[in-house]
Scaffold this active site. Structure first.
Site, mmCIF file in Angstrom:
data_model
loop_
_atom_site.group_PDB
_atom_site.id
_atom_site.type_symbol
_atom_site.label_atom_id
_atom_site.label_comp_id
_atom_site.label_asym_id
_atom_site.label_seq_id
_atom_site.Cartn_x
_atom_site.Cartn_y
_atom_site.Cartn_z
ATOM 1 N N ASP A 1 0.876 -1.182 0.000
ATOM 2 C CA ASP A 1 0.000 0.000 0.000
ATOM 3 C C ASP A 1 0.911 1.229 0.000
ATOM 4 O O ASP A 1 2.118 1.124 0.211
ATOM 5 C CB ASP A 1 -0.891 -0.016 1.257
ATOM 6 C CG ASP A 1 -1.788 1.215 1.368
ATOM 7 O OD1 ASP A 1 -2.335 1.651 0.334
ATOM 8 O OD2 ASP A 1 -1.925 1.768 2.470
ATOM 9 N N SER A 2 0.287 2.395 -0.176
ATOM 10 C CA SER A 2 1.051 3.639 -0.091
ATOM 11 C C SER A 2 1.524 3.888 1.344
ATOM 12 O O SER A 2 2.458 4.633 1.565
ATOM 13 C CB SER A 2 0.166 4.803 -0.514
ATOM 14 O OG SER A 2 -0.959 4.865 0.339
ATOM 15 N N TYR B 1 -0.575 8.489 -2.213
ATOM 16 C CA TYR B 1 -0.537 8.199 -3.648
ATOM 17 C C TYR B 1 -1.658 8.958 -4.371
ATOM 18 O O TYR B 1 -1.559 9.225 -5.557
ATOM 19 C CB TYR B 1 -0.765 6.703 -3.904
ATOM 20 C CG TYR B 1 0.450 5.820 -3.814
ATOM 21 C CD1 TYR B 1 1.658 6.297 -3.306
ATOM 22 C CD2 TYR B 1 0.400 4.495 -4.238
ATOM 23 C CE1 TYR B 1 2.769 5.461 -3.221
ATOM 24 C CE2 TYR B 1 1.503 3.664 -4.161
ATOM 25 C CZ TYR B 1 2.679 4.142 -3.651
ATOM 26 O OH TYR B 1 3.766 3.310 -3.578
ATOM 27 N N GLY B 2 -2.732 9.240 -3.644
ATOM 28 C CA GLY B 2 -3.923 9.821 -4.252
ATOM 29 C C GLY B 2 -3.695 11.145 -4.966
ATOM 30 O O GLY B 2 -4.469 11.530 -5.837
ATOM 31 N N CYS C 1 -4.138 -1.417 -2.109
ATOM 32 C CA CYS C 1 -4.294 0.026 -2.270
ATOM 33 C C CYS C 1 -5.153 0.232 -3.509
ATOM 34 O O CYS C 1 -4.834 -0.300 -4.584
ATOM 35 C CB CYS C 1 -2.916 0.661 -2.478
ATOM 36 S SG CYS C 1 -2.954 2.402 -2.920
ATOM 37 N N ASN C 2 -6.233 0.960 -3.364
ATOM 38 C CA ASN C 2 -7.115 1.183 -4.517
ATOM 39 C C ASN C 2 -6.446 2.054 -5.567
ATOM 40 O O ASN C 2 -6.641 1.861 -6.768
ATOM 41 C CB ASN C 2 -8.408 1.856 -4.066
ATOM 42 C CG ASN C 2 -9.332 0.893 -3.359
ATOM 43 O OD1 ASN C 2 -10.223 0.324 -3.965
ATOM 44 N ND2 ASN C 2 -9.104 0.671 -2.076
ATOM 45 N N THR C 3 -5.663 3.021 -5.102
ATOM 46 C CA THR C 3 -5.015 3.940 -6.041
ATOM 47 C C THR C 3 -4.018 3.178 -6.915
ATOM 48 O O THR C 3 -4.013 3.314 -8.144
ATOM 49 C CB THR C 3 -4.325 5.071 -5.260
ATOM 50 O OG1 THR C 3 -5.247 5.570 -4.282
ATOM 51 C CG2 THR C 3 -3.909 6.197 -6.166
ATOM 52 N N GLU D 1 -4.146 8.204 8.519
ATOM 53 C CA GLU D 1 -2.748 7.778 8.703
ATOM 54 C C GLU D 1 -2.104 8.541 9.860
ATOM 55 O O GLU D 1 -1.243 8.035 10.566
ATOM 56 C CB GLU D 1 -1.968 7.980 7.395
ATOM 57 C CG GLU D 1 -0.634 7.319 7.389
ATOM 58 C CD GLU D 1 -0.517 6.152 6.384
ATOM 59 O OE1 GLU D 1 0.594 5.807 6.075
ATOM 60 O OE2 GLU D 1 -1.519 5.597 5.913
ATOM 61 N N CYS E 1 -10.844 2.932 -0.566
ATOM 62 C CA CYS E 1 -9.488 3.264 -0.124
ATOM 63 C C CYS E 1 -9.263 2.390 1.093
ATOM 64 O O CYS E 1 -10.143 2.304 1.966
ATOM 65 C CB CYS E 1 -9.382 4.741 0.243
ATOM 66 S SG CYS E 1 -7.813 5.162 1.034
ATOM 67 N N THR E 2 -8.111 1.725 1.124
ATOM 68 C CA THR E 2 -7.907 0.724 2.177
ATOM 69 C C THR E 2 -7.711 1.355 3.557
ATOM 70 O O THR E 2 -7.666 0.651 4.559
ATOM 71 C CB THR E 2 -6.722 -0.197 1.818
ATOM 72 O OG1 THR E 2 -5.597 0.617 1.474
ATOM 73 C CG2 THR E 2 -7.093 -1.079 0.648
ATOM 74 N N HIS E 3 -7.588 2.681 3.607
ATOM 75 C CA HIS E 3 -7.540 3.345 4.917
ATOM 76 C C HIS E 3 -8.936 3.451 5.559
ATOM 77 O O HIS E 3 -9.058 3.550 6.768
ATOM 78 C CB HIS E 3 -7.005 4.781 4.765
ATOM 79 C CG HIS E 3 -5.536 4.858 4.523
ATOM 80 N ND1 HIS E 3 -4.959 4.474 3.341
ATOM 81 C CD2 HIS E 3 -4.529 5.293 5.314
ATOM 82 C CE1 HIS E 3 -3.656 4.670 3.409
ATOM 83 N NE2 HIS E 3 -3.365 5.171 4.593
HETATM 84 N N1 DGL Z 1 -4.725 3.381 0.783
HETATM 85 C C1 DGL Z 1 -4.684 3.959 -0.512
HETATM 86 C C2 DGL Z 1 -5.877 3.510 -1.351
HETATM 87 O O1 DGL Z 1 -6.465 2.508 -1.111
HETATM 88 C C3 DGL Z 1 -4.625 5.427 -0.682
HETATM 89 C C4 DGL Z 1 -4.111 6.410 0.213
HETATM 90 C C5 DGL Z 1 -3.176 7.366 -0.501
HETATM 91 O O2 DGL Z 1 -3.620 8.388 -1.055
HETATM 92 O O3 DGL Z 1 -1.990 7.051 -0.492
HETATM 93 O O4 DGL Z 1 -6.253 4.152 -2.294
#
Ligand code: DGL
Length: 270
Positions: free
Chosen positions: A11-12, A43-44, A74-76, A155, A187-189
């Site tokens: 993940d990011s 990453y977004g 990570c979805n991104t 985060e 988003c996995t967060h």
């Molecule tokens: N956890 C990441 C996701 O699922 C994104 C968070 C980020 O912007 O890094 O998209």
């Protein structure tokens, strides 16, 4: 590649630990190596090119560690880096993303007609959820909303407090989400703020448990590939981050429900 080889997860940042945690619940014998690219989080806000580059580099790192499969938690990175990483690794090892299992789940359930999607700017810009959902569910309406402050907020350990409530409410009150019947936390967060989101919608909107859906998919795919670890030894977990700060260290327990030892490994300097 051996069945006892670890599953690589990345993940990011530390948000993907929600997926790692769900995976260890359904696959308690699996060894895991986690990589959080905290040096580049979020990453977004990054370009598609940057996210592709990070995903390839981390995929190579996990492959060099002997992983038997890679889960992009990570979805991104799943939106923008999955195709290139899959092409690069070819048949060397299976690469799983967090988007396809959720789309398949929505299609199998049959009763979602107005689906909301909240995610980072890059995921929403890619339009991947809307495209895939519309290809799988007839007449579905998809309402996508970028919620860029949420991942950094989580985060940094901001949830279940007044600041997080104000930010979450500001996003969720968007007219786009007025008539949805379900919401994908893309988003996995976000599983960390699931409760606050449920409260906002007064339990009238179904909030999909994306981490569990993804973990079940990982189990199904590894079973089909005959890659499950059959050893009954205590599993080994290793956690790497590209940049280590005390805020990451203190938040990890909330994401993984256990104390973990983060090791800094700056693969970018190598
Ligand atoms: N956890 C990441 C996701 O699922 C994104 C968070 C980020 O912007 O890094 O998209």
């Amino acid at each position: 590649m051996k069945n006892s080889s670890p599953i690589g997860i990345f993940d990011s940042g530390i948000g993907g630990l929600t997926v790692a945690n769900a995976i260890r619940k359904v696959l308690p014998h699996e060894n895991m190596i986690y990589f959080g690219d905290t040096a580049h989080m979020p990453y977004g806000d990054k370009s598609a090119e940057a996210i592709k580059y990070y995903s390839l580099k981390i995929g190579k790192f996990l492959q060099s560690k002997g992983c038997k499969a890679i889960v992009i938690a990570c979805n991104t990175a799943s939106s923008l880096g999955f195709a290139d990483l899959k092409e690069f690794l070819g048949d060397a090892l299976p690469i799983l993303n967090v988007i396809d299992p959720v789309v398949d789940y929505c299609a199998e359930q049959h009763h979602y007609q107005r689906i909301g999607v909240i995610a980072t700017k890059a995921t929403i810009k890619s339009d991947i959820y809307a495209v895939k959902l519309k290809a799988s569910i007839a007449d579905v309406k998809v309402q996508s909303l970028a919620t860029p402050l949420l991942a950094p907020m989580i985060e940094e350990g901001f949830f279940q407090n007044n600041i997080s409530k104000t930010i979450i409410n500001a996003y969720l009150s968007s007219p786009k989400l007025k008539k949805i019947d379900s919401l994908i936390l893309a988003c996995t967060h976000y599983p960390l703020i699931r409760k606050e989101i449920e409260e906002y919608f007064n339990n009238k909107v179904e909030i999909l448990n994306t981490a569990e859906i993804v973990a079940d998919d990982v189990k199904r795919k590894l079973t089909a590939l005959d890659l499950l670890n059959t050893s009954s030894e205590k599993p080994k977990y290793q956690f790497f981050v590209s940049d280590k700060t005390s805020s990451f260290e203190s938040s990890t327990q909330l994401f993984f429900e256990d104390k973990i030892n983060l090791v800094q490994n700056n693969i970018w300097g190598k």
